[in-house]
Scaffold this motif. Structure first.
Motif, short mmCIF file in Angstrom:
data_model
loop_
_atom_site.label_atom_id
_atom_site.label_comp_id
_atom_site.label_asym_id
_atom_site.label_seq_id
_atom_site.Cartn_x
_atom_site.Cartn_y
_atom_site.Cartn_z
N TYR A 173 53.14 3.82 36.33
CA TYR A 173 53.08 3.46 34.18
C TYR A 173 52.56 4.50 34.07
O TYR A 173 51.65 5.38 34.42
CB TYR A 173 52.23 2.22 34.53
N VAL A 174 52.06 3.32 32.84
CA VAL A 174 52.26 4.99 31.90
C VAL A 174 50.78 4.64 30.90
O VAL A 174 50.65 2.78 30.48
CB VAL A 174 53.18 5.06 30.83
N THR A 200 49.24 9.02 29.23
CA THR A 200 48.97 9.54 30.29
C THR A 200 49.81 8.93 31.29
O THR A 200 50.15 7.77 31.60
CB THR A 200 47.79 8.75 31.01
N TYR A 201 50.24 9.71 32.40
CA TYR A 201 50.99 9.38 34.18
C TYR A 201 50.40 8.38 34.62
O TYR A 201 49.70 10.03 35.42
CB TYR A 201 52.92 10.44 33.81
N HIS A 240 59.09 9.17 35.94
CA HIS A 240 58.29 8.80 36.71
C HIS A 240 58.32 7.47 36.89
O HIS A 240 58.26 6.50 36.25
CB HIS A 240 56.87 8.50 34.91
N TRP A 288 59.47 7.63 28.28
CA TRP A 288 59.65 6.60 29.75
C TRP A 288 60.14 6.44 30.04
O TRP A 288 62.08 6.18 28.93
CB TRP A 288 58.23 5.99 29.77
N CYS A 316 58.93 13.44 32.93
CA CYS A 316 58.48 12.30 32.33
C CYS A 316 59.37 11.29 32.37
O CYS A 316 58.50 10.16 32.91
CB CYS A 316 58.16 12.73 30.97
N HIS A 329 47.71 15.13 34.30
CA HIS A 329 50.07 14.45 34.44
C HIS A 329 49.20 13.97 32.77
O HIS A 329 49.86 12.32 32.44
CB HIS A 329 50.35 13.53 34.72
N GLN A 330 49.40 14.35 31.89
CA GLN A 330 48.96 13.90 30.35
C GLN A 330 49.47 14.69 29.45
O GLN A 330 49.31 16.22 29.33
CB GLN A 330 47.70 13.99 29.94
N GLN A 339 56.52 -0.43 31.23
CA GLN A 339 56.36 0.76 31.62
C GLN A 339 54.65 0.93 31.51
O GLN A 339 53.68 1.66 32.33
CB GLN A 339 56.76 2.30 31.95
#
Length: 160
Positions: A73-74, A151-152, A70, A125, A67, A13-14, A130
């Motif tokens: 967090y990020v 990166t999620y 989501h 985001w 995205c 998830h990047q 986040q």
């Protein structure tokens, strides 16, 4: 001039992309005549628009909406490649490009980060809160630009 790059790895998830041009700092809010305004607003809007066009070349609107929605967090990694001053002697220029001489001048790295985080809020985001991890570097380079990796991370032990 280097070719812009973007890469998405769905397993991690990047999202990685690059915005050409000298990095911009977040300017202080201005006050006057009973109101407050953000002097960086136009630059932030342009940065967000450039980011959108860079991402949309390889991904669709559905990806961006995923995205934005989501729930986790990020983690954000940003590399600020700063322009080399034109008055720099060639001997020093090589040291700057090779990383021997660090970029320790203005703009401050925290203002550069705040500009990127504010610009991409609402695009990649929902809100700055986040972002749970931030890794940044600032160095000289022949071609100034901003490299961003988002990166999620999955919902886990956040807010505990």
């Amino acid at each position: 001039m280097p070719v812009p790059f973007i890469n998405i790895n769905d397993l991690e998830h990047q999202l990685t992309f690059s915005i050409d041009g000298p990095p911009r700092p977040q300017l202080r809010h201005r006050h006057g005549r009973g109101r407050t305004w953000d002097p960086s607003k136009k630059e932030k809007d342009k940065f967000a628009q450039d980011s959108y066009y860079e991402i949309i070349q390889f991904k669709d609107e559905q990806f961006l909406s995923q995205c934005l929605s989501h729930p986790g967090y990020v983690c954000l990694e940003i590399d600020f490649i700063m322009p080399i001053p034109k008055s720099t002697p060639k001997k020093l220029m090589r040291s700057m490009v090779n990383g021997v001489i660090a970029h320790t001048k203005k703009p401050d790295i925290d203002n550069l980060c705040k500009f990127v985080m504010d610009s991409l809020s609402g695009l990649l985001w929902q809100d700055d809160n986040q972002i749970s991890e931030l890794q940044t570097t600032k160095f000289y380079g022949a071609f100034p630009k901003t490299n961003i990796t988002v990166t999620y991370l999955e919902v886990g032990l956040q807010n505990v």
